[in-house]
Design a protein around this motif. Structure first.
Motif, PDB file in Angstrom:
ATOM      1  N   SER A  38      32.378  47.824  34.544  1.00 38.98           N
ATOM      2  CA  SER A  38      32.342  47.489  33.645  1.00 38.98           C
ATOM      3  C   SER A  38      34.100  48.224  32.569  1.00 38.98           C
ATOM      4  O   SER A  38      34.791  47.764  32.566  1.00 38.98           O
ATOM      5  N   LEU A  39      34.500  49.014  33.686  1.00 38.25           N
ATOM      6  CA  LEU A  39      35.580  50.367  32.722  1.00 38.25           C
ATOM      7  C   LEU A  39      36.914  48.954  33.911  1.00 38.25           C
ATOM      8  O   LEU A  39      37.911  48.744  33.625  1.00 38.25           O
ATOM      9  N   LEU A  40      36.209  48.745  34.889  1.00 38.03           N
ATOM     10  CA  LEU A  40      36.916  47.806  36.088  1.00 38.03           C
ATOM     11  C   LEU A  40      37.704  46.393  35.293  1.00 38.03           C
ATOM     12  O   LEU A  40      38.747  46.210  35.883  1.00 38.03           O
ATOM     13  N   ALA A  41      36.903  46.234  35.242  1.00 42.31           N
ATOM     14  CA  ALA A  41      36.617  44.763  34.608  1.00 42.31           C
ATOM     15  C   ALA A  41      37.377  44.501  33.245  1.00 42.31           C
ATOM     16  O   ALA A  41      38.704  43.521  33.056  1.00 42.31           O
ATOM     17  N   LEU A  42      37.341  46.141  32.211  1.00 44.14           N
ATOM     18  CA  LEU A  42      37.858  45.479  30.705  1.00 44.14           C
ATOM     19  C   LEU A  42      39.618  46.107  31.511  1.00 44.14           C
ATOM     20  O   LEU A  42      40.757  45.678  31.009  1.00 44.14           O
TER      21      LEU A  42
END
Length: 409
Positions: A38-42
């Motif tokens: 999730s952090l990587l996607a955002l």
């Protein structure tokens, strides 16, 4: 065997408060499976990919404070620790999303990522400590096995769910769902704790905490070696068939190992108490995993068809390793230091996993798949050697044994 398996899990879920805490544990296991992706996607939506990976690394640095949060759980009431942490964590996540939408720089996102990880409520630690106190002694291995099954489920489903949310809704949707999962896990975990596991006054404190125990230091070494091997194996198999690039075949192999790990953990929970206690000593599952990984390395040399088959015994031994490490640490934990001990295990795993990710990439580049798998096998063998020096204990039963049906073993 199948009847015994079902019976023991049925008895486990009949323990007062266990079902609530099991739901809390499930939501807590889904969150770490989703969080990094999730952090990587955002982050990658607003920064370059290299910057996004630094934001993910920042979360790993913040997560290393887990033993401090575990000490707080030992020292104060669960509610007094978890509610403030939850408020701080959710507030930080919202600030992170707002900063990303405002196209804040890498430094701001890095700092917020660290703060979000530092303030993450340690629900996994809470549920393991709570189950240790609330579950009858002859069902503890079953509870630990369930914990490992839920962990495998979270890490298998979590990344897929995070990618699906980020791509189908908005880039920050997956991170917001992570916050929602924690918001559900905290009240459920506290309600389950209130039913059966009242908070005890801590024993006299010692500055070094669990680190003063030689047996626990060896257990933490086992945890470090275990996850070092896990991440070396994951990095090497993820690029199966094409060195230096993640492949669908590699993802399929890792999913196969995760499924076998769930099966191995579930079957461990159905064994008679005495047999489970013998098998759960760290030397047995880690030593077995080291041998199975050697077979997988040989299979990669012989024929590609043998690789999926060789992944099954590796995964089958993997699930019991989680139960072994956490269970052995709980057996040796001092009174009033249970949560901090479990947190040190998690911290040792994170440290080993971070090193394993770096070393795995290097070994894959220089030694190929077989060389990387051999390195993972050496790490697990080292863990088994460390585990051999951990004394075997017959933990005292805290609370009544399960009536007649379970006692007949």
């Amino acid at each position: 065997m199948a009847t015994d398996l079902v019976r023991k899990y049925r008895l486990l879920f009949a323990v007062p408060g266990f079902r609530l805490s099991a739901v809390a544990a499930l939501t807590a296991k889904l969150q770490p499976g989703m969080y990094a992706v999730s952090l990587l996607a955002l982050g990658s939506h607003h920064l370059d990919y290299g910057g996004a990976t630094l934001v993910v690394a920042a979360a790993s640095f913040g997560a290393m404070t887990t033993p401090l949060r575990g000490r707080l759980l030992d020292r104060y009431s669960y509610a007094a620790v978890l509610w403030p942490l939850l408020a701080l964590h959710l507030g930080t996540l919202l600030l992170f999303v707002a900063a990303a939408r405002a196209h804040a720089g890498l430094t701001a996102l890095f700092c917020l990522s660290v703060l979000a990880a530092v303030s993450l409520p340690p629900i996994g630690t809470l549920t393991r400590v709570m189950w240790r106190k609330a579950v009858p002694g002859d069902l503890r291995t079953t509870a630990l096995a369930l914990d490992s099954v839920l962990a495998d489920f979270g890490f298998m489903i979590g990344p897929v769910a995070a990618v699906a949310l980020a791509r189908s809704i908005t880039p920050d949707a997956a991170l917001l769902v992570c916050g929602l999962l924690v918001s559900v896990a905290v009240p459920l975990g506290l309600r389950g704790a209130a039913v059966r596991a009242p908070k005890e006054a801590p024993a006299r404190e010692h500055g070094a905490g669990p680190l003063r125990s030689a047996a626990l230091r060896r257990v933490f070494s086992v945890a470090f070696c275990f996850f070092l091997g896990v991440n070396v194996m994951e990095v090497s198999l993820a690029s199966y068939g094409r060195k230096g690039e993640v492949t669908l075949a590699g993802g399929a192999l890792l999913s196969l190992i995760a499924l076998a790990s769930m099966a191995g953990g579930a079957l461990l929970g159905g064994l008679p108490a005495r047999a489970a206690q013998r098998l759960i000593h760290p030397t047995v599952p880690l030593g077995g995993n080291a041998v199975c990984l050697l077979l997988l390395a040989v299979a990669s040399f012989v024929h590609p068809f043998l690789v999926p088959l060789a992944c099954l015994p590796v995964g089958f031994c993997l699930g019991p390793c989680f139960a072994s490490v956490y269970g052995t640490a709980a057996d040796h934990a001092g009174k009033g230091e249970e949560a901090e001990t479990q947190s040190w295990v998690a911290g040792a795993m994170m440290a080993g996993g971070g090193l394993g990710a770096a070393v795995g990439g290097w070994s894959l580049a220089h030694g190929g798949l077989a060389g990387a798998l051999l390195l993972a096998s050496v790490a697990w063998a080292a863990g088994a050697v460390c585990g051999a020096r951990v004394p075997r204990l017959s933990p005292a039963v805290e609370g009544p044994r399960v009536a007649s049906e379970a006692s007949a073993e």
